[in-house]
Design a protein around this motif. Structure first.
Motif, PDB file in Angstrom:
ATOM      1  N   VAL A   1       0.921  -1.206  -0.132  1.00 13.20           N
ATOM      2  CA  VAL A   1      -0.061  -0.039  -0.002  1.00 13.20           C
ATOM      3  C   VAL A   1       0.957   1.425   0.055  1.00 13.20           C
ATOM      4  O   VAL A   1       0.734   2.340  -0.716  1.00 13.20           O
ATOM      5  CB  VAL A   1      -1.097  -0.055   1.121  1.00 13.20           C
ATOM      6  CG1 VAL A   1      -1.814   1.291   1.191  1.00 13.20           C
ATOM      7  CG2 VAL A   1      -1.877  -1.273   1.091  1.00 13.20           C
ATOM      8  N   ARG A   2       1.895   1.212   0.862  1.00 10.09           N
ATOM      9  CA  ARG A   2       2.710   2.494   0.850  1.00 10.09           C
ATOM     10  C   ARG A   2       3.445   2.773  -0.521  1.00 10.09           C
ATOM     11  O   ARG A   2       3.545   3.770  -0.904  1.00 10.09           O
ATOM     12  CB  ARG A   2       3.777   2.311   2.061  1.00 10.09           C
ATOM     13  CG  ARG A   2       3.670   1.994   3.415  1.00 10.09           C
ATOM     14  CD  ARG A   2       4.546   2.014   4.392  1.00 10.09           C
ATOM     15  NE  ARG A   2       5.635   1.299   3.928  1.00 10.09           N
ATOM     16  CZ  ARG A   2       5.870   0.174   4.473  1.00 10.09           C
ATOM     17  NH1 ARG A   2       5.160  -0.378   5.547  1.00 10.09           N
ATOM     18  NH2 ARG A   2       7.168  -0.533   4.300  1.00 10.09           N
ATOM     19  N   LYS A   3       3.950   1.735  -1.194  1.00  7.16           N
ATOM     20  CA  LYS A   3       4.661   1.657  -2.354  1.00  7.16           C
ATOM     21  C   LYS A   3       3.584   1.981  -3.400  1.00  7.16           C
ATOM     22  O   LYS A   3       3.922   2.985  -4.010  1.00  7.16           O
ATOM     23  CB  LYS A   3       5.261   0.311  -2.702  1.00  7.16           C
ATOM     24  CG  LYS A   3       6.019   0.347  -4.106  1.00  7.16           C
ATOM     25  CD  LYS A   3       6.574  -0.994  -4.090  1.00  7.16           C
ATOM     26  CE  LYS A   3       7.915  -0.941  -5.443  1.00  7.16           C
ATOM     27  NZ  LYS A   3       8.529  -2.027  -5.565  1.00  7.16           N
TER      28      LYS A   3
ATOM     29  N   PHE B   1      -7.439  11.446   9.689  1.00  8.98           N
ATOM     30  CA  PHE B   1      -8.528  10.146   9.744  1.00  8.98           C
ATOM     31  C   PHE B   1      -9.640  10.830   9.677  1.00  8.98           C
ATOM     32  O   PHE B   1     -10.385  11.518  10.552  1.00  8.98           O
ATOM     33  CB  PHE B   1      -8.210   9.626  11.322  1.00  8.98           C
ATOM     34  CG  PHE B   1      -6.946   8.836  11.057  1.00  8.98           C
ATOM     35  CD1 PHE B   1      -6.867   7.467  10.822  1.00  8.98           C
ATOM     36  CD2 PHE B   1      -5.810   9.364  11.454  1.00  8.98           C
ATOM     37  CE1 PHE B   1      -5.853   6.734  11.029  1.00  8.98           C
ATOM     38  CE2 PHE B   1      -4.539   8.793  11.633  1.00  8.98           C
ATOM     39  CZ  PHE B   1      -4.587   7.221  11.294  1.00  8.98           C
ATOM     40  N   ILE B   2     -10.758  10.522   8.721  1.00  5.34           N
ATOM     41  CA  ILE B   2     -12.055  10.910   8.546  1.00  5.34           C
ATOM     42  C   ILE B   2     -13.031   9.779   8.703  1.00  5.34           C
ATOM     43  O   ILE B   2     -13.073   8.873   7.957  1.00  5.34           O
ATOM     44  CB  ILE B   2     -12.127  11.473   7.091  1.00  5.34           C
ATOM     45  CG1 ILE B   2     -10.999  12.469   6.862  1.00  5.34           C
ATOM     46  CG2 ILE B   2     -13.404  12.131   6.919  1.00  5.34           C
ATOM     47  CD1 ILE B   2     -10.574  13.128   5.338  1.00  5.34           C
TER      48      ILE B   2
ATOM     49  N   VAL C   1     -13.004   4.366   8.401  1.00  2.00           N
ATOM     50  CA  VAL C   1     -12.284   5.632   8.580  1.00  2.00           C
ATOM     51  C   VAL C   1     -11.658   5.611   7.310  1.00  2.00           C
ATOM     52  O   VAL C   1     -11.076   4.721   6.671  1.00  2.00           O
ATOM     53  CB  VAL C   1     -11.612   5.664   9.602  1.00  2.00           C
ATOM     54  CG1 VAL C   1     -10.663   4.648   9.644  1.00  2.00           C
ATOM     55  CG2 VAL C   1     -10.845   6.968  10.068  1.00  2.00           C
ATOM     56  N   LEU C   2     -11.477   6.938   6.754  1.00  3.60           N
ATOM     57  CA  LEU C   2     -10.830   7.061   5.615  1.00  3.60           C
ATOM     58  C   LEU C   2      -9.191   7.578   6.099  1.00  3.60           C
ATOM     59  O   LEU C   2      -9.106   8.501   6.913  1.00  3.60           O
ATOM     60  CB  LEU C   2     -11.299   8.198   4.693  1.00  3.60           C
ATOM     61  CG  LEU C   2     -12.680   7.722   3.914  1.00  3.60           C
ATOM     62  CD1 LEU C   2     -13.241   8.998   3.281  1.00  3.60           C
ATOM     63  CD2 LEU C   2     -12.468   6.662   3.036  1.00  3.60           C
ATOM     64  N   LEU C   3      -8.328   7.266   5.312  1.00  4.02           N
ATOM     65  CA  LEU C   3      -6.875   7.513   5.854  1.00  4.02           C
ATOM     66  C   LEU C   3      -6.369   8.374   4.591  1.00  4.02           C
ATOM     67  O   LEU C   3      -6.252   7.945   3.667  1.00  4.02           O
ATOM     68  CB  LEU C   3      -6.023   6.609   6.126  1.00  4.02           C
ATOM     69  CG  LEU C   3      -4.545   6.814   6.307  1.00  4.02           C
ATOM     70  CD1 LEU C   3      -4.359   7.439   7.527  1.00  4.02           C
ATOM     71  CD2 LEU C   3      -3.834   5.454   6.425  1.00  4.02           C
ATOM     72  N   VAL C   4      -6.276   9.816   4.872  1.00  2.88           N
ATOM     73  CA  VAL C   4      -5.923  10.674   3.963  1.00  2.88           C
ATOM     74  C   VAL C   4      -4.612  11.460   4.071  1.00  2.88           C
ATOM     75  O   VAL C   4      -4.463  12.025   4.991  1.00  2.88           O
ATOM     76  CB  VAL C   4      -7.317  11.511   3.346  1.00  2.88           C
ATOM     77  CG1 VAL C   4      -6.877  12.439   2.328  1.00  2.88           C
ATOM     78  CG2 VAL C   4      -8.512  10.882   3.143  1.00  2.88           C
TER      79      VAL C   4
END
Length: 70
Positions: free
Chosen positions: A19-21, A33-34, A40-43
């Motif tokens: 995911v990071r890549k 964090f939404i 939760v969305l990580l943006v």
């Protein structure tokens, strides 16, 4: 298939390498964090330089205001 992570005793989560890549996320990057439904969305929070020119061509006049609402 999707990657998973486990919440540690210190309430930390390691983001899987795939995911990071794929997202080009780096160490020290800030995230928001939404809350969204049951999840939760990580943006990533954009840097000021990334926002430069985002409103290019926007008009400073003739826009709707909160006073226009009913």
């Amino acid at each position: 298939m999707f990657d998973t992570a486990t919440l540690s005793a210190k309430f930390q989560i390691s983001i899987p390498k795939a995911v990071r890549k794929a997202r080009h996320w780096t160490a020290g990057q800030e995230f928001a964090f939404i809350p969204k439904g049951a999840g939760v969305l990580l943006v990533p929070v954009p840097e000021a330089e990334e926002l430069a020119g985002i409103a290019k061509g926007a008009k400073a006049t003739d826009y709707r205001d909160r006073k226009d609402r009913f």
